[in-house]
Scaffold this motif. Structure first.
Motif, short mmCIF file in Angstrom:
data_model
loop_
_atom_site.label_atom_id
_atom_site.label_comp_id
_atom_site.label_asym_id
_atom_site.label_seq_id
_atom_site.Cartn_x
_atom_site.Cartn_y
_atom_site.Cartn_z
N ALA A 64 34.05 -43.23 22.07
CA ALA A 64 32.74 -43.84 21.83
C ALA A 64 31.75 -42.84 21.27
N TYR A 111 25.78 -42.48 25.16
CA TYR A 111 24.34 -42.58 24.93
C TYR A 111 23.66 -41.22 25.11
N THR A 155 19.93 -43.62 21.00
CA THR A 155 21.05 -44.44 20.53
C THR A 155 22.15 -44.61 21.58
N HIS A 157 26.18 -45.94 21.72
CA HIS A 157 27.39 -46.27 20.96
C HIS A 157 28.33 -46.99 21.92
N TYR A 159 32.11 -48.62 22.41
CA TYR A 159 33.49 -48.74 21.91
C TYR A 159 34.17 -49.79 22.77
N LEU A 178 33.57 -50.19 17.20
CA LEU A 178 32.27 -49.66 17.62
C LEU A 178 31.12 -50.56 17.21
N TYR A 180 26.59 -50.34 17.54
CA TYR A 180 25.54 -49.38 17.82
C TYR A 180 24.23 -50.06 18.21
#
Length: 223
Positions: A64, A111, A155, A157, A159, A178, A180
């Motif tokens: 991730a 994150y 941000t 991410h 997965y 993925l 976002y």
């Protein structure tokens, strides 16, 4: 005239044989390709294994994170014994939350560490038995009061996928992809110029606009 007719007959026979050979060749080539593709597919399937160890949890969770940052990420989450622990220490800006092995499907998240208070608060409220809307409302009030902070631009991410098999050589989870999230507290469609629903696949849009949890959502197309 007789010679011409005989020549035409032989030509027809030769053309028929040649055409038959080409058809046979094309058919054999197609069958060979199908067998090759099927064999490759079966071989790939044989390489997949279940995520059944803490090491596998760590390896798959790190997918991730951005590739260049994976070695120094901190990884937290439930281990195979069902305990929420630090699975791997880290020293960069990312925290990775491993997949919960007791849940269906696969979901790991990476994150920015400045988001950890917000994420940890959510986990604590969930552990208390609070439902999704209750957690949302409590954190909304806490962010408004200044008790809880969400850094603008931080941000997340994710997965994720429906399968729980992975390739030990690459650490990739079967058919996982993925998406976002970029947190923009209290942002709206008007303040960002983004729509409140995706215009098409792979297009950014703003979710939960006007709230503490407003964020830009980007869901890339699968490979």
């Amino acid at each position: 005239m007789k010679h011409i007719i005989i020549a035409l007959v032989f030509a027809g026979i030769l053309w028929s044989c040649n055409s038959s050979d080409k058809t046979k060749s094309t058919t054999e080539e197609t069958v060979t390709k199908e067998i090759t593709v099927e064999s490759a597919s079966n071989e790939a399937t044989k390489n997949l294994k279940p995520i059944d160890s803490d090491e596998a949890l760590i390896a798959t969770a790190l997918m991730a994170a951005p590739e260049v940052s994976r070695a120094d990420c901190k990884v937290i989450g439930y281990n195979m014994a069902g305990e929420f622990v630090t699975l791997k220490e880290g020293n960069n800006e990312f925290i990775v939350l491993a997949d919960d092995p007791k849940k269906d499907g696969f979901s790991a998240a990476c994150y920015h560490k400045d988001l950890e208070p917000f994420m940890a608060r959510g986990r604590a409220l969930k552990a208390e038995g609070k439902k999704h809307q209750e957690i949302f409302d409590i954190r909304e009030e806490e962010v408004k009061s200044g008790k809880l902070k969400i850094p603008t631009g931080a941000t997340l991410h994710i997965y994720y996928g429906k399968n729980t098999l992975y390739d030990p050589e690459t650490s990739k989870v079967d058919d996982a992809r993925l998406r976002y999230v970029v947190y923009m507290p209290y942002a709206t469609a008007e303040s960002t110029g983004l729509p409140e629903a995706p215009a098409a696949s792979n297009h950014p849009w703003i979710m939960n606009p006007g709230t503490h949890r407003a964020h830009i959502m980007i869901s890339p197309l699968p490979e």
